[in-house]
Design a protein around this motif. Structure first.
Motif, PDB file in Angstrom:
ATOM      1  N   TYR A   1      47.870  30.243 -35.843  1.00  0.00           N
ATOM      2  CA  TYR A   1      49.089  29.817 -35.143  1.00  0.00           C
ATOM      3  C   TYR A   1      49.928  31.051 -34.852  1.00  0.00           C
ATOM      4  CZ  TYR A   1      47.628  25.344 -36.985  1.00  0.00           C
ATOM      5  OH  TYR A   1      46.900  24.227 -37.301  1.00  0.00           O
TER       6      TYR A   1
ATOM      7  N   GLN B   1      54.522  25.825 -44.319  1.00  0.00           N
ATOM      8  CA  GLN B   1      53.145  25.847 -44.770  1.00  0.00           C
ATOM      9  C   GLN B   1      52.678  24.447 -45.116  1.00  0.00           C
ATOM     10  OE1 GLN B   1      53.231  28.404 -48.067  1.00  0.00           O
ATOM     11  NE2 GLN B   1      54.241  26.977 -49.416  1.00  0.00           N
ATOM     12  N   LYS B   2      53.544  23.532 -44.943  1.00  0.00           N
ATOM     13  CA  LYS B   2      53.159  22.164 -45.230  1.00  0.00           C
ATOM     14  C   LYS B   2      52.516  21.535 -44.005  1.00  0.00           C
ATOM     15  CE  LYS B   2      54.713  20.641 -49.295  1.00  0.00           C
ATOM     16  NZ  LYS B   2      53.919  19.847 -50.224  1.00  0.00           N
ATOM     17  N   TYR B   3      51.640  20.747 -44.257  1.00  0.00           N
ATOM     18  CA  TYR B   3      51.162  19.917 -43.181  1.00  0.00           C
ATOM     19  C   TYR B   3      52.122  18.762 -43.047  1.00  0.00           C
ATOM     20  CZ  TYR B   3      49.271  17.834 -47.399  1.00  0.00           C
ATOM     21  OH  TYR B   3      49.149  17.324 -48.655  1.00  0.00           O
TER      22      TYR B   3
ATOM     23  N   PHE C   1      44.606  17.932 -41.828  1.00  0.00           N
ATOM     24  CA  PHE C   1      46.002  18.289 -41.571  1.00  0.00           C
ATOM     25  C   PHE C   1      46.058  19.672 -40.946  1.00  0.00           C
ATOM     26  CE2 PHE C   1      45.754  15.788 -45.446  1.00  0.00           C
ATOM     27  CZ  PHE C   1      46.553  14.708 -45.130  1.00  0.00           C
ATOM     28  N   GLU C   2      47.162  19.888 -40.344  1.00  0.00           N
ATOM     29  CA  GLU C   2      47.433  21.274 -39.924  1.00  0.00           C
ATOM     30  C   GLU C   2      47.847  22.068 -41.138  1.00  0.00           C
ATOM     31  OE1 GLU C   2      50.317  21.599 -36.923  1.00  0.00           O
ATOM     32  OE2 GLU C   2      48.846  21.655 -35.321  1.00  0.00           O
ATOM     33  N   TRP C   3      47.345  23.212 -41.205  1.00  0.00           N
ATOM     34  CA  TRP C   3      47.713  24.071 -42.329  1.00  0.00           C
ATOM     35  C   TRP C   3      48.046  25.439 -41.782  1.00  0.00           C
ATOM     36  CZ3 TRP C   3      44.431  28.001 -44.803  1.00  0.00           C
ATOM     37  CH2 TRP C   3      45.056  28.561 -45.913  1.00  0.00           C
ATOM     38  N   TYR C   4      49.122  25.951 -42.265  1.00  0.00           N
ATOM     39  CA  TYR C   4      49.596  27.229 -41.739  1.00  0.00           C
ATOM     40  C   TYR C   4      49.341  28.303 -42.768  1.00  0.00           C
ATOM     41  CZ  TYR C   4      51.935  24.322 -38.348  1.00  0.00           C
ATOM     42  OH  TYR C   4      52.202  23.443 -37.347  1.00  0.00           O
ATOM     43  N   PRO C   5      48.269  29.008 -42.595  1.00  0.00           N
ATOM     44  CA  PRO C   5      48.069  30.109 -43.535  1.00  0.00           C
ATOM     45  C   PRO C   5      49.058  31.226 -43.248  1.00  0.00           C
ATOM     46  CG  PRO C   5      46.375  30.147 -41.873  1.00  0.00           C
ATOM     47  CD  PRO C   5      47.191  28.916 -41.624  1.00  0.00           C
ATOM     48  N   ASP C   6      49.364  31.901 -44.279  1.00  0.00           N
ATOM     49  CA  ASP C   6      50.279  33.017 -44.125  1.00  0.00           C
ATOM     50  C   ASP C   6      49.635  34.082 -43.261  1.00  0.00           C
ATOM     51  OD1 ASP C   6      52.910  33.970 -45.763  1.00  0.00           O
ATOM     52  OD2 ASP C   6      51.682  35.648 -45.114  1.00  0.00           O
TER      53      ASP C   6
END
Lengths: 317, 904
Positions: B634, B901-903, B616-621
């Protein structure tokens, strides 16, 4: 060294008991080496965290401040700080020298199973029964986590950090690898509740032990299984597994009082180290040397490849 | 002043006397400059220095008196001396003693202290007045009071009072009693002379001597001090005038003469002679001309003897004029004299006017409607709060249901008060007690079956993808016609509800109408079973088509909005079971992360890899990436998106219509003070601290002086905008501020009788303030592996202010986005508060001053407020002042905080 070794030595296993430390802190929930392997941390069920010298087996400091039994601990790379987590749902950042609580991080909704510093000890990552991994900032004064990773469906039983990756194992039977650099989350389905996850030293593989009494070595990038190690008993306890410092062997605790050593490549059982009669709660392999820590009941045992000198042995025992 | 005797003792000597000149003394040589010496007051020699400065030595070697000169003040920690008062450096601290002397730059000579001066100001009174002005009916109330400050009696006056002097008496020798009456009554000329004139006193003295009756002495008359009492309450001009003696206030000095002369002449020009009063029998016109030569008719100076010109204004053309002339003036209370006058009017009569013979036309004053006793002017907002309390329903749903007239929200009075249109036909029928109609419910049922069939097939082919089962004739009819919004949304509702096992209906949107709720639940049950035609089947076939379509929309909307909680939260919980039937197994919700069965099979076959791996795509802070010393994967898609959009729209319209026929000066002072303070503080979870402080101070001073045609419009617009952004990153801020300000003033005047003068004051002050923050910061990371990444983070804040200030006591806060051209809102979360305030303030001032002029002052404030205050003050001046004040304040605050932050 002037001359090369004529042939590589067979890898040695820490099968000699060097010393036994009676920690005097109830059952030892976890035992951990520090970053350089000279000290060990023992997490007691009497709410205390103790720092010991590995070589002498002497207690150096007792850190008390948790409200319930300490479940996991980690030391920073520079040995200046410790972090520990407890059933009291808190994560505590300790100052090593003074033994004072630098920061007490609250936010988890359940007991905190595992805790880790990142490489530079700027982040504390903690996994909890509430199914979240929280990323705490040690640099700022904020008491809220930077980010909460709530992808797990069940308790996060184990987590490890390596460089830019975070590996978590959850009771929902999945191993999750968060890749910060890529911004991706890789989920590997194991099906059985995960008790412990590890990175290999080379960073290419992940090791995960699950409650189906199996330890699996997965390729990190593809998720394919490279090896499967079984024979031990891991049915109900959250027991640790690890790799040896040179990635030659896979180690796992067992409920039958042994530590199992498997050859990583062949998958064959190399050694079945008898530790005691009870469950081997936790183990930790020395980061560089062939040295192993095991925790059983209230004792921590130090194992080495070679038996030490007799007088030291006498002192220790 | 020196007395009349020329004795030397009366001289006051100033300065050093010159040496007496002796004739045969040789001329002294002037002392050269270098021999001139100057001593200070302590006898020390001082040195001249500086050709241009011309001063003396400035201390220690031309320093400030110390060797170090101006030593900079060193830092002193105030930690230990918190309590001590901080020493503020005053200019006096750096002055020399000479500066305080008589010739210094800051002389400290003996001055009249405030106690002895007549214009003493009291701070407490000013403060009290300021407080009072907040609650005043007329906003500019204090301005009038500030213009006319009450006089304070000085020490001299108090001394005089101690000596027996009373206010209203003159200062001087006491006079005999009968002198005055004699003169007034028997005077051929009958001039009303201004009091306090020496000439008159001389004349009185002469009369007294001649009559010889002056055994009782009286104090001489004096000019009555003008008593400026601040007007309290709602009054017109002169309503409770407390002039102690009529007319005296206007005859008290040259200043007034000037005023009356000029303004009167101006008014005479303006209004013509029709306004000219007749109290002095047309003499007033000559006063103007007389005053043209700057000699006041009532001026108190002896030059009048020299320029002795007879003036008609001195002649009283009426008997029994201003004063009774019994000499008791100053002794008794002025009310004694006022009583004898016309009881209808106690105030001062303007020059040129007489009291009317017949009373002014009685105007009917309608009293304001009496409010109920338990009336509380509290605006009741739309019942969003009540809705929120209902079983955790989202506000959007509640709003949607409210709009769709679902009876979820409890309204007072029940559905009966909702009007008959809110009831369906069956409800109305139940209310009326009628029986259900027999016969076919639809026209289609009257058709022959084959015709119906044909029609159905026709419509089926032409229209929708919604299948129409033939087994349900009435429902199928509706399905054919069903092309409303519900038709679009119905499949979505189906997918949402399909397979949902939960039977507990926590949210009952149509609880008010039990049959409707039952139909809704039937519909939901059919949805859960995956019945596509559940909607049609659950509707009441006995209802009319319109009702059915309405209910269709409502049901679909409600079912979509209140979807079963398939969120991650509910996945983590399983339903509790009764302990009796607990068999140890736990109902585990269906896994959302893919097909578990396939994966389980793969695991069982030990085929780890693609089958078990999900990515999954994950958006770290961002901060997490920073702490890990890696670049944000990102960068353009930051996990935190802050969008602050503040839109303030103020629209203000003034319509002042002044219709006035009166001749005297009307001063309308209108002050707007609007202080808008907006503080927005947002603390993100990344250590961002955004502090937005908006301070708007709008000061609108609007002064109308209609008689003298003075229009003063003052605008003070203070906009303080302070932003505090505490980022842990270095960033480059670009602030763009655009102020657009448009003001439109239209002035006209309406005079109805003599001059028709329309005064339309339209004041539109549009202030558009667009504040755009664009924070662009570029982070360059070099990680441990030698990767070098640069990412740019753009942070855009847009603040747009379009507005005008409001009246101080009238605030309209319309939290809505009705102004389409100015509002900016984003898609994600929009908090909309709609609030309309109507504030109607009607003031009609009716006041009958004289009979010749009527002054109607209609003061109408129209505001959009839900508080409806209606003030009707009626006092008529023929001065119609229509003040339409429309103030719309649109505040749209869109704060979007998206944390991704969710995939997916």
């Amino acid at each position: 060294m002037a001359f090369p070794e004529p042939r590589p030595q067979a890898p040695q296993l820490p099968q000699h008991l060097l010393r036994t430390i009676d920690c005097q802190q109830g059952a030892v929930r976890a035992v951990r080496f520090n970053a350089d392997g000279n000290y060990l941390l023992s997490c007691g069920s009497d709410k205390s965290l103790k720092l010991w010298s590995v070589s002498r087996g002497t207690p150096l400091k007792t850190y008390s401040g948790h409200g319930y039994e300490v479940l996991d601990a980690d030391g920073s790379y520079d040995n200046s700080h410790l972090c520990s987590c407890s059933s009291d749902k808190t994560v505590i950042l300790w100052d090593v020298a003074t033994g004072q609580v630098t920061r007490k991080l609250r936010g988890h909704a359940g007991k905190v199973n595992c805790v880790q510093f990142n490489e530079e000890a700027t982040i504390i990552l903690s996994g909890s029964l509430d199914g979240t991994v929280r990323c705490w900032d040690t640099r700022s004064r904020r008491f809220e986590p930077i980010q909460v990773l709530d992808e797990a469906r069940d308790s996060v039983s184990s987590l490890k950090v390596a460089q830019h990756e975070l590996l978590t194992g959850s009771v929902d039977g999945r191993v999750r690898r968060y890749d910060l650099r890529m911004g991706q989350l890789h989920v590997d389905f194991i099906s059985s509740p995960i008790t412990c996850v590890c990175f290999s030293q080379d960073g290419q593989c992940t090791l995960s032990s699950s409650l189906d009494s199996t330890v699996r070595l997965l390729d990190k990038s593809t998720g394919e299984m490279l090896g499967e190690y079984s024979g031990h008993k891991m049915k109900g306890y959250k027991l640790d597994c690890c790799l040896s410092s040179k990635d030659t062997h896979v180690l796992s605790c067992s409920e039958d009082g042994h530590v199992y050593f498997w050859d990583l490549v062949e998958g064959s059982l190399s050694l079945k180290l008898p530790v005691g009669k009870a469950v081997v709660q936790s183990l930790s392999f020395h980061p560089t040397e062939t040295c192993l820590l095991t925790a059983m009941e209230g004792r921590v045992q130090v194992w080495g490849a070679e038996p030490e000198d007799t007088e030291e042995d006498a002192v220790a025992t | 002043m020196a007395s009349d005797s020329d004795s030397d003792e009366d001289f006051v000597t100033y300065g050093t006397p010159l040496e007496p000149l002796e004739e045969d003394e040789p001329l002294k040589k002037p002392v050269p400059l270098h021999e001139q010496t100057v001593k200070d007051e302590k006898g020390r020699y001082q040195r001249f220095h500086g050709a241009f400065t011309g001063g003396f030595s400035a201390g220690y070697f031309n320093t400030v008196g110390t060797k170090e000169g101006w030593a900079p003040s060193t830092f002193v920690s105030s930690r230990q001396q918190k309590v001590e008062k901080k020493h503020h450096a005053r200019p006096e601290d750096f002055m020399d003693e000479e500066d305080f002397g008589e010739h210094g730059i800051a002389p400290r000579e003996i001055t009249t202290s405030q106690e002895f001066s007549s214009s003493r100001r009291d701070a407490a009174g000013e403060k009290a007045r300021a407080v009072h002005a907040q609650a005043a009916l007329i906003p500019g109330d204090t301005l009038l009071e500030e213009l006319i400050t009450p006089t304070r009696s000085s020490v001299g006056v108090e001394l005089l009072k101690r000596m027996g002097w009373r206010e209203g008496q003159g200062v001087g020798p006491r006079t005999k009693r009968k002198a005055r009456r004699q003169q007034t009554a028997g005077g051929v000329y009958g001039a009303v002379l201004p009091p306090g004139e020496g000439r008159e006193r001389e004349r009185e003295r002469g009369e007294r001597d001649r009559r010889g009756r002056g055994r009782v002495t009286f104090a001489p008359k004096d000019v009555t001090p003008v008593d400026f009492n601040p007007r309290l309450g709602v009054q017109g001009f002169g309503a409770t005038v407390v002039w102690t003696r009529a007319g005296r206030c206007w005859a008290s000095g040259a200043e007034h003469i000037d005023c009356s002369g000029r303004s009167r002449s101006a008014r005479s020009r303006l209004f013509g002679d029709a306004q000219r009063g007749s109290r002095r029998g047309g003499v007033a016109g000559q006063v103007g001309t007389f005053n043209g030569v700057r000699v006041g008719a009532m001026e108190d100076d002896d030059d009048e003897e020299v320029y002795h010109r007879d003036c008609m204004s001195r002649y009283d053309t009426e008997l029994g004029g201003a004063e009774p002339g019994d000499g008791l003036y100053g002794w008794t209370a002025p009310q004694q004299y006022n009583k004898s006058k016309d009881a209808s009017y106690l105030g001062k009569i303007l020059e040129g006017f007489t009291l009317a013979q017949k009373p002014s036309q009685e105007t009917t004053i309608f009293p304001p409607p009496s409010l109920p006793r338990d009336y509380r002017p509290v605006h009741r907002f739309r019942p969003s709060v009540e809705v929120l309390s209902l079983s955790g329903v989202s506000p959007a749903l509640a709003e949607a249901l409210r709009v769709s007239r679902g009876h979820m929200v409890k309204e007072e009075g029940g559905p009966q008060q909702g009007g008959r249109h809110q009831l369906d036909s069956s409800q109305r029928r139940a209310l009326l007690g009628e029986d259900a109609l027999q016969g076919p419910s639809s026209v289609l049922e009257l058709l022959k079956p084959e015709d119906r069939e044909r029609l159905l097939s026709l419509r089926n082919s032409s229209s929708s993808n919604v299948p129409a089962p033939k087994t349900q004739p009435p429902a199928s009819h509706d399905a054919l016609r069903w092309a409303g919004p519900a038709a679009v949304a119905a499949p979505e509702a189906l997918t949402v509800w399909k397979g949902v096992q939960t039977s507990a209906q926590t949210f009952r949107p149509f609880e008010k109408n039990s049959s409707k709720q039952a139909r809704y639940e039937l519909y939901l049950n059919r949805l859960k079973q995956g019945d596509k035609d559940g909607l049609e089947q659950s509707l009441d076939p006995g209802m009319t088509e319109w009702e059915r379509s309405r209910e269709r929309d409502e049901f679909v909307r409600a079912s979509i909005l209140y979807r079963p909680t398939a969120s991650s939260l509910s996945c983590r919980f399983t339903r509790a079971k009764d302990p009796e039937e607990d068999d140890g197994s736990v109902e585990v919700p269906r896994d959302q992360e893919g097909d578990v069965d396939d994966k389980q099979a793969a695991v069982n076959m030990k085929m780890f890899g693609k089958l078990t791996r999900e990515t999954f795509e994950w958006y770290p802070d961002k901060l997490l990436c920073k702490r890990f010393n890696i670049p944000d994967p990102y960068p353009g898609y930051n996990t935190h998106t802050h969008t602050h959009t503040h839109t303030h729209t103020h629209t203000q319209g003034h319509t002042h219509t002044h219709t006035h026929t009166h001749t005297h000066t009307h001063t309308h002072t209108h002050t707007h003070t609007h202080t808008h303070r907006h503080t927005h503080r947002h603390t993100g979870t990344q250590g961002h601290t955004h502090t937005h402080t908006h301070t708007h101070t709008h000061t609108h001073t609007h002064t109308h002086t209609l008689g003298g045609h003075t229009h003063t419009l003052g605008h003070t617009h203070t906009h303080t905008h302070s932003d505090t952004h505490a980022h842990t990153h270095t960033h480059t801020c670009t602030h763009t501020q655009t102020h657009t300000r448009t003001q439109t003033h239209t002035h006209g005047h309406i005079h109805i009788y003599t001059h028709t003068h329309t005064h339309t004051h339209t004041h539109t002050h549009t202030h558009t303030h667009t504040h755009t923050h664009r924070h662009t910061h570029t982070d360059t990371h070099t990680d441990t592996q030698g990767h070098r990444d640069t990412h740019t983070h753009t942070h855009t804040h847009t603040h747009r202010h379009t507005g005008t200030q409001g009246h101080r006591d009238t605030h309209t806060h319309t939290h809505t986005h009705t102004l389409g051209d100015t509002h900016t809102h984003s898609d994600t979360h929009t908090h909309t508060h709609s609030d309309t305030h109507t504030h109607t303030h009607t003031q009609t001032h009716t006041y009958s001053l004289t009979h010749t002029h009527t002054h109607t002052h209609t003061h109408t404030h129209t505001h959009t407020h839900t508080h409806i205050h209606t003030y009707i003050h009626t006092y008529i001046h023929t001065h119609t002042h229509t003040h339409t004040h429309t103030h719309t304040h649109t505040h749209t605050h869109t704060h979007t905080h998206t944390l991704i932050q969710k995939y997916h």
